[in-house]
Design a protein around this motif. Sequence first.
Motif, mmCIF file in Angstrom:
data_model
loop_
_atom_site.group_PDB
_atom_site.id
_atom_site.type_symbol
_atom_site.label_atom_id
_atom_site.label_comp_id
_atom_site.label_asym_id
_atom_site.label_seq_id
_atom_site.Cartn_x
_atom_site.Cartn_y
_atom_site.Cartn_z
ATOM 1 N N ALA A 5 0.835 -1.206 0.000
ATOM 2 C CA ALA A 5 0.000 0.000 0.000
ATOM 3 C C ALA A 5 0.868 1.253 0.000
ATOM 4 N N LEU A 6 1.913 1.265 0.805
ATOM 5 C CA LEU A 6 2.818 2.422 0.853
ATOM 6 C C LEU A 6 3.608 2.578 -0.443
ATOM 7 N N PHE A 7 4.049 1.468 -1.004
ATOM 8 C CA PHE A 7 4.772 1.502 -2.273
ATOM 9 C C PHE A 7 3.904 2.134 -3.361
ATOM 10 N N ALA A 8 2.663 1.665 -3.460
ATOM 11 C CA ALA A 8 1.731 2.208 -4.453
ATOM 12 C C ALA A 8 1.463 3.688 -4.190
ATOM 13 N N ALA A 9 1.238 4.043 -2.937
ATOM 14 C CA ALA A 9 0.965 5.447 -2.589
ATOM 15 C C ALA A 9 2.129 6.341 -2.996
ATOM 16 N N ASN A 10 3.346 5.904 -2.739
ATOM 17 C CA ASN A 10 4.524 6.702 -3.100
ATOM 18 C C ASN A 10 4.656 6.898 -4.605
ATOM 19 N N LEU A 11 4.094 5.976 -5.380
ATOM 20 C CA LEU A 11 4.101 6.094 -6.845
ATOM 21 C C LEU A 11 2.877 6.845 -7.366
ATOM 22 N N GLY A 12 2.002 7.280 -6.452
ATOM 23 C CA GLY A 12 0.787 7.975 -6.869
ATOM 24 C C GLY A 12 -0.245 7.041 -7.463
ATOM 25 N N LEU A 13 -0.280 5.809 -6.962
ATOM 26 C CA LEU A 13 -1.241 4.813 -7.451
ATOM 27 C C LEU A 13 -2.250 4.498 -6.355
ATOM 28 N N SER A 14 -3.503 4.776 -6.639
ATOM 29 C CA SER A 14 -4.584 4.596 -5.671
ATOM 30 C C SER A 14 -5.315 3.282 -5.913
ATOM 31 N N GLY A 15 -5.791 2.687 -4.812
ATOM 32 C CA GLY A 15 -6.570 1.453 -4.899
ATOM 33 C C GLY A 15 -6.238 0.499 -3.771
#
Length: 166
Positions: A5-15
Amino acid sequence: MVRAALFAANLGLSGLEFAHGIPGTVGGGVYMNAGAYGGEICQVCTQVAVMDLQGNVKLLDNGQMGFSYRHSVLEESGAIVVSVVFQLKQMPAAEIKAKMQQRYTFCFNSLILYRVSVPGTICTPHQIPCDSVQRRLLSIKMAVFMDGVCKNQLLSTKRAVFMDKM
């Protein structure tokens, strides 16, 4: 799940915001269709590569995964999750992290922190002699469970794993 979740958030990817507070791995989350805060793995998972017990790898799409509440077909097959494809949406990282922080704060504030956490303290007469468990718990001045009833103690109304000190 937290790291994903944090990895995705840091890339600006929601879901995957729902997964921010879920312990464990992505493979485990897919295996049991992990979810929280109205989100579940099945809502973002489009494809899973699995390996069977003979070492054969195959791709399963969302429909083939047989997702239902905290369940997937992997529970019956025993297959191992090798990789997962998530369909996520672009969103400013700050917005995603703010949503994750809101959910974390809500969860944290729902805990009763002045109570002692005793996860996994269960007296199962068929597996462990209750008197043995009772003596151990009494020796550390904690509650005693006998036949599913908590004696000498009040359980938290918010979390079943929290008990007041004696």
